[in-house]
Design a protein around this motif. Sequence first.
Motif, PDB file in Angstrom:
ATOM      1  N   ASP A  23       0.830  -1.215   0.000  1.00 21.93           N
ATOM      2  CA  ASP A  23       0.000   0.000   0.000  1.00 21.93           C
ATOM      3  C   ASP A  23       0.857   1.254   0.000  1.00 21.93           C
ATOM      4  O   ASP A  23       0.533   2.234  -0.671  1.00 21.93           O
ATOM      5  N   ARG A  26       2.306   1.806  -3.503  1.00 20.04           N
ATOM      6  CA  ARG A  26       1.300   2.230  -4.481  1.00 20.04           C
ATOM      7  C   ARG A  26       0.726   3.611  -4.159  1.00 20.04           C
ATOM      8  O   ARG A  26       0.577   4.450  -5.037  1.00 20.04           O
ATOM      9  N   GLU A  27       0.386   3.834  -2.892  1.00 21.34           N
ATOM     10  CA  GLU A  27      -0.335   5.057  -2.535  1.00 21.34           C
ATOM     11  C   GLU A  27       0.581   6.242  -2.229  1.00 21.34           C
ATOM     12  O   GLU A  27       0.275   7.363  -2.601  1.00 21.34           O
ATOM     13  N   SER A  30       3.442   6.180  -5.456  1.00 21.67           N
ATOM     14  CA  SER A  30       2.848   6.086  -6.807  1.00 21.67           C
ATOM     15  C   SER A  30       3.544   5.059  -7.691  1.00 21.67           C
ATOM     16  O   SER A  30       3.698   5.267  -8.894  1.00 21.67           O
ATOM     17  N   SER A  32       2.940   1.653  -9.093  1.00 21.43           N
ATOM     18  CA  SER A  32       1.791   0.762  -9.268  1.00 21.43           C
ATOM     19  C   SER A  32       2.145  -0.582  -9.902  1.00 21.43           C
ATOM     20  O   SER A  32       1.260  -1.372 -10.220  1.00 21.43           O
ATOM     21  N   LYS A  35       1.035  -5.227  -7.710  1.00 21.90           N
ATOM     22  CA  LYS A  35      -0.430  -5.209  -7.693  1.00 21.90           C
ATOM     23  C   LYS A  35      -0.964  -6.002  -6.513  1.00 21.90           C
ATOM     24  O   LYS A  35      -0.292  -6.884  -6.001  1.00 21.90           O
ATOM     25  N   CYS A  46       2.114  -8.985  -6.094  1.00 23.29           N
ATOM     26  CA  CYS A  46       2.671  -7.855  -5.334  1.00 23.29           C
ATOM     27  C   CYS A  46       4.171  -7.988  -5.117  1.00 23.29           C
ATOM     28  O   CYS A  46       4.741  -7.258  -4.310  1.00 23.29           O
ATOM     29  N   THR A  72      11.458  -2.279  -6.916  1.00 25.98           N
ATOM     30  CA  THR A  72      10.190  -2.591  -7.574  1.00 25.98           C
ATOM     31  C   THR A  72      10.455  -2.763  -9.066  1.00 25.98           C
ATOM     32  O   THR A  72      11.551  -2.468  -9.550  1.00 25.98           O
ATOM     33  N   GLU A  74       9.509  -0.914 -11.317  1.00 26.14           N
ATOM     34  CA  GLU A  74       9.840   0.387 -11.898  1.00 26.14           C
ATOM     35  C   GLU A  74      11.342   0.646 -11.816  1.00 26.14           C
ATOM     36  O   GLU A  74      11.941   1.173 -12.756  1.00 26.14           O
TER      37      GLU A  74
END
Length: 126
Positions: A23, A26-27, A30, A32, A35, A46, A72, A74
């Motif tokens: 969380d 993602r939050e 940012s 994403s 998952k 995730c 991640t 990214e």
Amino acid sequence: MISFVLNGKRVETESSPTARLLDVLREEFSLSGAKEGCGEGECGACSILLDGKLVNSCLIAIGSIEGKDVMTIEGFSGTERFKVLSDAFAEVGAVQCGFCIPGMVLASECLLSSCPTPTEEEIRIA
Ligand code: FES
């Protein structure tokens, strides 16, 4: 305040120590690519690398990662190995809907970083 390295940069968060890493990524950041699928450690959607090991970020409390290294998809996407892996996945059609592919690519990276020439059995286990 919790401090850790995220995709090569030191970051801090004031999130509750019990917040899930998934969380927060993602939050708050940012990111994403990780998952939420099952939310209970079964599906791998995730997945991220934590100190180089593949983990399910839905099961990790942010308070437990002080000083650790989080990668991640990214962050990994800027590497040469990402290009090799993503090309290989595309070449053999190893993509379904794409939802879990970031986790599968990171799982591949985790395997290859410790076992550069895995057998088919080692690949299946990984
Ligand atoms: Fe399925 Fe984390 S969301 S293992």
